[in-house]
Scaffold this motif. Structure first.
Motif, mmCIF file in Angstrom:
data_model
loop_
_atom_site.group_PDB
_atom_site.id
_atom_site.type_symbol
_atom_site.label_atom_id
_atom_site.label_comp_id
_atom_site.label_asym_id
_atom_site.label_seq_id
_atom_site.Cartn_x
_atom_site.Cartn_y
_atom_site.Cartn_z
ATOM 1 N N GLU A 124 -8.204 -6.104 7.395
ATOM 2 C CA GLU A 124 -7.395 -5.782 6.422
ATOM 3 C C GLU A 124 -7.479 -4.434 5.620
ATOM 4 O O GLU A 124 -6.400 -3.620 5.537
ATOM 5 C CB GLU A 124 -7.124 -7.074 5.556
ATOM 6 N N LYS A 125 -8.653 -4.382 5.335
ATOM 7 C CA LYS A 125 -8.972 -2.981 4.555
ATOM 8 C C LYS A 125 -9.098 -2.077 5.319
ATOM 9 O O LYS A 125 -8.388 -1.021 5.312
ATOM 10 C CB LYS A 125 -10.519 -3.300 3.966
ATOM 11 N N TYR A 126 -9.576 -1.925 6.897
ATOM 12 C CA TYR A 126 -9.497 -1.052 7.614
ATOM 13 C C TYR A 126 -8.060 -0.678 8.283
ATOM 14 O O TYR A 126 -7.755 0.599 8.234
ATOM 15 C CB TYR A 126 -10.423 -1.274 9.036
ATOM 16 N N ASP A 127 -7.387 -1.671 8.335
ATOM 17 C CA ASP A 127 -5.963 -1.405 8.881
ATOM 18 C C ASP A 127 -5.156 -0.544 7.380
ATOM 19 O O ASP A 127 -4.426 0.369 7.882
ATOM 20 C CB ASP A 127 -5.127 -2.646 8.755
ATOM 21 N N GLU A 128 -5.341 -0.746 6.372
ATOM 22 C CA GLU A 128 -4.973 -0.249 4.954
ATOM 23 C C GLU A 128 -5.276 1.469 5.113
ATOM 24 O O GLU A 128 -4.478 2.252 4.710
ATOM 25 C CB GLU A 128 -5.335 -0.864 3.970
ATOM 26 N N TRP A 129 -6.687 1.625 5.335
ATOM 27 C CA TRP A 129 -7.160 2.771 5.356
ATOM 28 C C TRP A 129 -6.287 3.616 6.684
ATOM 29 O O TRP A 129 -6.296 4.917 6.604
ATOM 30 C CB TRP A 129 -8.584 2.610 5.426
ATOM 31 N N ARG A 130 -6.421 3.013 7.661
ATOM 32 C CA ARG A 130 -5.817 3.895 8.970
ATOM 33 C C ARG A 130 -4.292 4.362 8.437
ATOM 34 O O ARG A 130 -3.983 5.409 8.938
ATOM 35 C CB ARG A 130 -5.670 2.917 10.170
ATOM 36 N N ILE A 174 -3.381 5.122 5.469
ATOM 37 C CA ILE A 174 -3.485 5.994 4.659
ATOM 38 C C ILE A 174 -3.714 7.533 5.301
ATOM 39 O O ILE A 174 -3.211 8.480 5.097
ATOM 40 C CB ILE A 174 -4.369 5.814 3.600
ATOM 41 N N VAL A 175 -4.893 7.309 6.238
ATOM 42 C CA VAL A 175 -5.397 8.417 6.848
ATOM 43 C C VAL A 175 -4.301 9.212 7.825
ATOM 44 O O VAL A 175 -3.980 10.228 7.739
ATOM 45 C CB VAL A 175 -6.627 8.175 7.953
ATOM 46 N N ARG A 176 -3.501 8.194 8.680
ATOM 47 C CA ARG A 176 -2.427 8.881 9.469
ATOM 48 C C ARG A 176 -1.425 9.434 8.839
ATOM 49 O O ARG A 176 -1.103 10.454 9.146
ATOM 50 C CB ARG A 176 -1.963 7.318 10.250
ATOM 51 N N PHE A 177 -0.938 8.940 7.627
ATOM 52 C CA PHE A 177 0.142 9.409 6.843
ATOM 53 C C PHE A 177 -0.209 10.659 6.231
ATOM 54 O O PHE A 177 0.634 11.859 6.443
ATOM 55 C CB PHE A 177 0.468 8.502 5.739
ATOM 56 N N ARG A 178 -1.470 10.796 5.697
ATOM 57 C CA ARG A 178 -1.761 12.127 4.960
ATOM 58 C C ARG A 178 -2.019 13.361 6.154
ATOM 59 O O ARG A 178 -1.881 14.261 5.838
ATOM 60 C CB ARG A 178 -2.958 11.890 4.220
ATOM 61 N N THR A 179 -2.681 12.782 7.421
ATOM 62 C CA THR A 179 -2.997 13.596 8.348
ATOM 63 C C THR A 179 -1.477 14.289 8.784
ATOM 64 O O THR A 179 -1.526 15.589 9.101
ATOM 65 C CB THR A 179 -3.568 13.047 9.647
ATOM 66 N N VAL A 180 -0.518 13.656 9.123
ATOM 67 C CA VAL A 180 0.767 14.133 9.451
ATOM 68 C C VAL A 180 1.228 15.053 8.289
ATOM 69 O O VAL A 180 1.801 15.887 8.836
ATOM 70 C CB VAL A 180 1.763 12.778 9.625
ATOM 71 N N VAL A 181 1.252 14.523 7.377
ATOM 72 C CA VAL A 181 1.952 15.440 6.152
ATOM 73 C C VAL A 181 1.085 16.870 6.212
ATOM 74 O O VAL A 181 1.760 17.807 6.016
ATOM 75 C CB VAL A 181 1.579 14.784 4.788
ATOM 76 N N ALA A 182 -0.117 16.778 6.510
ATOM 77 C CA ALA A 182 -0.974 17.899 6.551
ATOM 78 C C ALA A 182 -0.471 19.057 7.598
ATOM 79 O O ALA A 182 -0.286 20.126 7.540
ATOM 80 C CB ALA A 182 -2.599 17.788 6.597
ATOM 81 N N TRP A 183 -0.309 18.412 8.861
ATOM 82 C CA TRP A 183 -0.132 19.065 10.003
ATOM 83 C C TRP A 183 1.462 19.644 9.876
ATOM 84 O O TRP A 183 1.910 20.788 10.319
ATOM 85 C CB TRP A 183 0.012 18.170 11.145
ATOM 86 N N ILE A 184 2.511 18.892 9.005
ATOM 87 C CA ILE A 184 3.775 19.365 9.083
ATOM 88 C C ILE A 184 3.863 20.586 7.984
ATOM 89 O O ILE A 184 4.508 21.648 8.112
ATOM 90 C CB ILE A 184 4.463 18.295 8.189
#
Length: 294
Positions: free
Chosen positions: A34-40, A42-52
């Motif tokens: 559950e913890k790792y799913d939540e962190w994934r 967060i990482v995916r969303f912020r990575t997408v924002v950074a690339w945008i």
């Protein structure tokens, strides 16, 4: 930042320590998955924002280089080489996209780690509340486990802080200087073109958001690390043993002791009060400029 941390083994030690904390479900009701799913997420969303943001920045550079919105752009970006040479222009455009990544992705990496630690402290606080509701007086027997996990989290903060303190200091020095410089240019330069105002405004917003993002996530770590104090005071110690009482006293000493969190070169711990002070200084500088200009 990644290379610096890895070369000094701090990042490897930090991740090993963090994995142990996450895998320890002694005081937690959440599973590791559950913890790792939540962190994934967060990482995916912020990575997408950074690339945008990287794409938008690079697109604006391309627009300036192929249009006449800014006649001095090619000259400035290629200086001191001849700006009419397309190969030179393309090379420096590629260099600019690398520089944009150098600004954004270390910040992304840093604030994501801060968020992980903040969530862990917050989860421990929620676990204490749950244990008080479920176990009542028997929670005094679990203080040792709670204190041990809190100390592990504090150790993770200390390990990561050995390298991030330099990065934090560089972030504040560079971004605050640029914010003051841009504000000075916008206030004292008189009438500017619309494109210049847009460029200055976007530049100002970028530096302000970087400073705020780093500061807020670092301040959350400090706040969550000390948030356990209020709930620890609610623990009933009337039937606790001498050993349990000693554990509680040591835990309270840690929570009431020096500020837990990230610093800028070890001089000041980033807290909400620090953010307020920093914002007040910049606003005061802005109004002083306006006063002298008027």
């Amino acid at each position: 930042m990644l290379r610096a941390c890895w070369s000094r083994d701090h990042l490897q030690i930090f991740f090993r320590n963090l994995n142990k904390i996450v895998a320890d479900t002694t005081t937690s009701s959440n599973t590791v998955d559950e913890k790792y799913d939540e962190w994934r997420k967060i990482v995916r969303f912020r990575t997408v924002v950074a690339w945008i943001l990287t794409f938008v920045s690079f697109s604006s550079l391309i627009v300036q280089s192929v249009t006449e919105y800014n006649d001095d752009f090619d000259t400035g970006i290629a200086n001191p080489f001849p700006h009419r040479n397309k190969a030179v222009t393309y090379f420096f455009l590629c260099l600019q996209i690398w520089e944009v990544g150098a600004w954004l992705f270390p910040i992304l990496f840093q604030v994501t780690l801060f968020t992980f630690l903040s969530h862990q402290f917050s989860s421990l606080d929620k676990d204490i509340i749950r244990m008080i509701e479920e176990n009542g007086e028997m929670i005094s027997q679990k203080v040792k486990d709670i204190r041990r996990k809190h100390l592990q989290l504090c150790k993770a903060v200390s390990i990561l802080e050995q390298d991030t303190q330099y990065f934090m200091a560089a972030t504040y020095v560079s971004n605050i200087f640029l914010v003051c410089f841009i504000v000075y240019q916008m206030v004292t330069s008189g009438t500017l073109s619309i494109f210049t105002y847009v460029s200055f405004s976007s530049w100002l917003m970028m530096n302000t958001m970087i400073t705020l993002t780093v500061s807020v996530t670092a301040a959350q770590v400090n706040e969550q690390a000390h948030s356990l104090l209020e709930n620890i005071y609610d623990v009933d110690m009337s039937k606790a043993s001498t050993f349990e009482s000693l554990e509680m006293q040591m835990f309270l000493s840690k929570l009431n002791g020096p500020a837990i969190g990230f610093t800028a070169m070890g001089f000041v711990t980033v807290t909400k009060e620090f953010i307020l002070t920093l914002g007040g200084i910049i606003i005061t500088y802005f109004f002083l400029l306006l006063q002298f200009q008027l």
